[in-house]
Structures are given as C-alpha cells and as structure tokens.
Design an enzyme around this catalytic site. Structure first.
Site, PDB file in Angstrom:
ATOM      1  CB  SER A 155       4.427  -6.139  -2.962  1.00  0.00           C
ATOM      2  OG  SER A 155       4.218  -5.929  -1.575  1.00  0.00           O
ATOM      3  CE1 TYR A 214       6.438  -0.748  -3.834  1.00  0.00           C
ATOM      4  CE2 TYR A 214       5.087  -1.490  -1.998  1.00  0.00           C
ATOM      5  CZ  TYR A 214       6.112  -1.714  -2.896  1.00  0.00           C
ATOM      6  OH  TYR A 214       6.808  -2.900  -2.854  1.00  0.00           O
TER       7      TYR A 214
END
Ligand SMILES: NC(=O)c1ccc[n+]([C@@H]2O[C@H](COP(=O)([O-])OP(=O)(O)OC[C@H]3O[C@@H](n4cnc5c(N)ncnc54)[C@H](OP(=O)(O)O)[C@@H]3O)[C@@H](O)[C@H]2O)c1
Length: 266
Positions: A148, A161
């Site tokens: 990501s 995360y």
C-alpha cells in the site's frame, strides 16, 4: 508503455488470497480472461464458488477454491497441502488478502491487531516460503504482494496497518533482488485509496478515502508491474506524486499532516 501481461500466465496456475472481494476478485477476473487457471482462497467460500463457476464458464479455465482463515497460523500450510494434493504447480502467487483497523492504538482490540499482523505479514511470508522453492527449482515463477502507499510513511490512526504494509513492501523489494537470479519475479503492488470493502472492514471514515481508484484499475497496474519486472509499483499518478513528495519532507512533518487528516471525529 505498460507491459502486456494478458498471456503471460495462460494455461498456468495462479493462487490468489483474498479472492472473494475487491482487488483480489479483480485480479482473478483479469487472470481468468488471459486463460490462467486459478486457485482462489478466502474465508467466504460461497463467494469463491460463485466466482469460480462464472470464470470457468466464461473463459474455459480450471478453478479450484479453498476456504482458509489466514489469521490462523496453520492456514498457509493447509493451502499448500491442498494444492499439493491436486498436483498444482503454482506459477503465480498473489498475496493479496489483508485488512486494516482504524482508530487510536489503545482502543483497537489487541486480538484484532494480532490477527492483522498474522494475515497481512506472517501469512505472506509463510505462503511465499512455501511456494518459492518450486519456482526456484523450475527457474521461473512470479509473486505479487499487495502492499500500500500507506507503507511509505507513518499513518496515525492506522499505525499498525501502515506498519504491516511497510513490512510487505520491504519484504517484496528485498526478495525481488534475492530471487532475480533464479528467474523468479516479485513485485509489491502499492495502491492508494481503492473502492473495495476495505473501508467498511477497517471502519474508516469516508473523508480519508478521497479520489479512490477502482479495484479493476489497481489490479491491472499490479499485473503490468509484475510482468514488466518491477520490484514495486504505485497505482495512480496522484499516489506516485504523493509518495515522491513525502520523501522530500521531514518524516515527523509527514506524520503530523497525516494525523490531521486521519484524526477520528470526537
Ligand atoms: N482498498 C484500499 O484502499 C487499499 C489500499 C491499499 C492497499 N490495499 C490492500 O489491498 C488488499 C486487498 O484489500 P481490498 O481493498 O480488496 O479489501 P476487501 O475488499 O476488504 O478484500 C479483502 C480480501 O481479503 C480477504 N481476507 C481478509 N481477512 C482474511 C482472513 N482472515 N483470511 C483470509 N482472507 C481474508 C477477504 O476475504 P474474506 O473476508 O472472504 O475472508 C477479501 O477477499 C489488502 O492487502 C489491503 O491491505 C487496499
């Protein structure tokens, strides 16, 4: 020019984790259209079965489904035993399954964070370690790891995360260099905000999800990057610009700006 991946895996097998929704589902569709046989895994077996029936009917490919909860430490070896039992040689491993948890670190349940680290990081390493030796032996194989843009910087209120995605990115870029001489390609796909079920699962507010891309576009960028031999690829010009800009600014400043954007409303 983007690399043409359409026939790269034709007649071969790809294993996709997290194929029941979002980016994983779109990766399955793109690969199926190119004639790739698929092993689809996730927890929601009903969705996988429906997708398998659709894709095999439309493209004449073989599709196997296997239900697995990657938060369980034994799940990667169960997936491996399943493909071994079917005598399937996996040419393309797609480590896509993952989820986020939005909020203050002291309020997110500890068990949820442990599961997130297991799914987003440990399972990725376990599956890669299981499938790469046969690729090295054969002298060819590919691994796509969905990281990501969150992996490039601290993301307050998404801290654990973002750290899992930094792990994925650094892991992928490292093994890409290790495995290059053995004919095995590895690429980290780094999406920014993407319209999937992710936001709902992570319980993120809408305002942090501006200018989201479609999952289909992101999936295509990942396969093109892998086919082109890149060790990482960022989806979207805006996201590329953002990560380039972040590198020039002091890290603490970047984290503070992100905190302003992400802070939960009281
Ligand atoms: N959407 C975004 O904005 C965005 C941005 C950057 C990176 N990413 C990354 O993209 C990847 C795919 O996410 P997405 O956006 O497509 O989200 P999504 O629509 O929520 O899909 C997530 C997939 O992961 C699977 N999964 C989640 N927990 C699992 C578990 N414990 N065991 C097995 N499978 C599990 C889900 O399947 P089941 O629920 O059926 O198990 C689902 O197929 C993730 O790694 C995410 O970190 C997403």
């Amino acid at each position: 020019m983007a690399a043409d991946f359409s026939k790269r895996w034709a007649g071969k097998w790809a294993l996709i984790t997290g194929a029941s929704a979002g980016i994983g589902l779109e990766l399955a569709k793109l690969l199926a259209a190119g004639g790739t046989n698929l092993v689809l895994t996730a927890r929601r077996i009903d969705r996988l079965q429906k997708l398998a029936a659709e894709l095999s009917a439309r493209h004449g490919i073989r599709v196997e489904v296997f239900a697995a909860d990657l938060a369980q430490t034994l799940a990667p070896s169960e997936i491996w035993n399943f493909t071994q039992g079917k005598k399937i040689d996996v040419e393309l491993l797609v480590n896509n399954a993952g989820f986020g948890a939005f909020g203050y670190i002291h309020e997110i349940p500890a068990a949820k964070m442990a599961e997130m680290i297991q799914v987003n990081c440990a399972a990725v390493v376990q599956l890669t370690r299981l499938y790469v030796p046969a690729m090295v032996e054969r002298g060819h194989g590919d691994v796509l790891i969905v990281a990501s843009v969150a992996g490039f910087q601290a993301v307050p209120f998404n801290s654990a995360y973002a750290a899992t995605k930094a792990f994925d990115l650094i892991f992928a870029e490292g093994i890409a260099e290790e495995l290059r001489e053995f004919g095995v390609r590895v690429c980290a796909l780094c999406p920014g905000s993407t319209n999937t079920e992710f936001q709902e699962v992570a319980r993120q507010p809408d305002r942090v999800f501006r200018s989201a891309e479609t999952a289909g576009k992101v999936a295509r960028v990942g396969l093109e990057g892998l086919a082109a031999g890149k060790s990482s690829v960022i989806s979207g010009a805006k996201n590329q610009l953002m990560t380039a800009g972040e590198r020039l600014a002091p890290r603490a400043f970047v984290a503070r700006m992100a905190a302003k954007m992400m802070r939960p409303e009281s």
